[in-house]
Each structure stands twice: as structure tokens, then as C-alpha cells.
Design a protein around this motif. Structure first.
Motif, PDB file in Angstrom:
ATOM      1  N   UNK A 178       0.854  -1.278   0.095  1.00 51.73           N
ATOM      2  CA  UNK A 178       0.206   0.122  -0.068  1.00 51.73           C
ATOM      3  C   UNK A 178       0.823   1.358  -0.073  1.00 51.73           C
ATOM      4  N   UNK A 179       2.097   1.119   0.193  1.00 51.87           N
ATOM      5  CA  UNK A 179       3.083   2.248   0.307  1.00 51.87           C
ATOM      6  C   UNK A 179       3.094   2.868  -1.212  1.00 51.87           C
ATOM      7  N   UNK A 180       2.691   2.017  -2.145  1.00 53.98           N
ATOM      8  CA  UNK A 180       3.199   2.785  -3.648  1.00 53.98           C
ATOM      9  C   UNK A 180       4.271   2.362  -4.203  1.00 53.98           C
ATOM     10  N   UNK A 181       4.576   3.099  -5.207  1.00 46.84           N
ATOM     11  CA  UNK A 181       5.788   2.963  -5.798  1.00 46.84           C
ATOM     12  C   UNK A 181       6.699   4.513  -5.809  1.00 46.84           C
ATOM     13  N   UNK A 182       7.748   4.580  -5.661  1.00 43.83           N
ATOM     14  CA  UNK A 182       8.514   5.847  -5.819  1.00 43.83           C
ATOM     15  C   UNK A 182       9.587   5.828  -6.908  1.00 43.83           C
TER      16      UNK A 182
END
Length: 183
Positions: free
Chosen positions: A45-49
Motif C-alpha cells: 500500500x506504500x505505492x511506488x517511488x
């Protein structure tokens, strides 16, 4: 207030796919991703960076006047965290290793990693807006620490380095986002 409150994106869903370099990539956002592209599964859930790194060098004229800045050694990376330990993730985490299943038992032989560039597609969704980022060539350069615990999910943090094509293209974004439209 200047701006449009419909323009900021909060990507509600995402998928990441991997395929051999040279695999025919998506060219639109409506055609389903071909079966040759393998999903990495659930993502954190932290996503992509995305990170960027480059060197810059300032050049001055006599008297200390800045006349030019040159840039070199540009590097772009995407970091994602995979929550599944499936065959696709195993291959990205352990390039050059093997897995075989016989009589319902899988044996994974993990070897020292080898170079294994892949093509990637990341699909992002925000309501009716979709973006597909096509990365023709990249490679998992770093795998974060993997926790084996009864209180935390096992996860594989992957840092993918993006390699430019001969024409210096890093990736292609395909989207129906109205704010990206060229008018």
C-alpha cells in the motif's frame, strides 16, 4: 485559488508486470495486458517511488560568471514492494536461480544473481484515469531486506534501474488523463 482540484492524482490501484526485453508492449490503455506479461502480484500500500540521480557541472567565464551547466550520468529508478512470493517475484529477486515442482513439492535452488534485464509495465488507476508506464528495459538492481516474521508481512522491496534506449528514451507513459493532453 488557481488550479483545478480534479487534477491531482491519488492512484487507487496499481499493477506491475514483467516480460523479457523486446516483448511487444501495450500501446493504449484499453487493450488488456498480453499474457506474455506476468504480473508480480499484490503490491504494498506504500505505492511506488521514482528517484533520479545525475551529476551536474557548472562552467564559469573569466570573472566568475556562470555561463553553462552540463549534466551527465543520469540514472532513474523505480522502487516497489511486492507482497507475494510467486514465481515472477522469485525470478526478479533471484535472477539465474531455478524452481521445479514435482508431486506437489516445489524446490527452489537459489544461486548468486546474474544480470537479467526485463521489460516492465506499471498500470496505475485513479477513478476513470488510467496510466500505463512502459519501461522497455530495466533491471532489479537492489532487493531490500526480507523479514520472515509472525507479525509482519513478508515483502520484497525491489529497486529497478531503468536503462535508456538508443534514442535516450527511458519510458513511455500512456494515459487518458485530461491534464496530460497536448492542446
Amino acid at each position: 485559488m488557481a488550479g483545478d482540484t480534479d487534477n491531482p492524482r491519488l492512484w487507487e490501484g496499481a499493477d506491475m508486470y514483467a516480460a523479457p526485453v523486446g516483448t511487444t508492449a501495450p500501446t493504449d490503455i484499453v487493450t488488456p495486458i498480453a499474457a506474455t506479461w506476468k504480473a508480480v502480484g499484490l503490491l504494498s500500500e506504500d505505492g511506488a517511488s521514482e528517484s533520479r540521480d545525475q551529476d551536474s557541472n557548472d562552467h564559469y567565464a573569466w570573472g566568475g560568471v556562470l555561463v553553462r551547466t552540463t549534466k551527465s550520468k543520469h540514472k532513474r529508478q523505480i522502487k516497489i514492494t511486492c507482497l507475494e512470493d510467486n514465481l515472477v517475484v522469485f525470478g526478479l529477486v533471484n535472477p539465474g536461480s531455478t524452481a521445479a515442482t514435482a508431486a506437489g513439492v516445489t524446490t527452489r535452488t537459489v544461486k548468486v544473481p546474474t544480470s537479467d534485464p526485463r521489460a516492465f509495465v506499471m498500470e496505475l488507476v485513479d477513478g476513470g484515469v488510467t496510466k500505463r508506464r512502459v519501461i522497455p528495459k530495466g533491471e532489479v538492481e537492489e532487493v531490500g531486506e526480507v523479514t520472515l516474521s509472525d507479525s509482519e508481512l513478508q515483502a520484497f522491496e525491489l529497486t529497478i534501474t531503468i536503462y535508456p534506449a538508443a534514442d535516450r528514451t527511458l519510458y513511455i507513459d500512456i494515459t487518458n488523463d485530461p491534464q496530460a493532453a497536448v492542446v
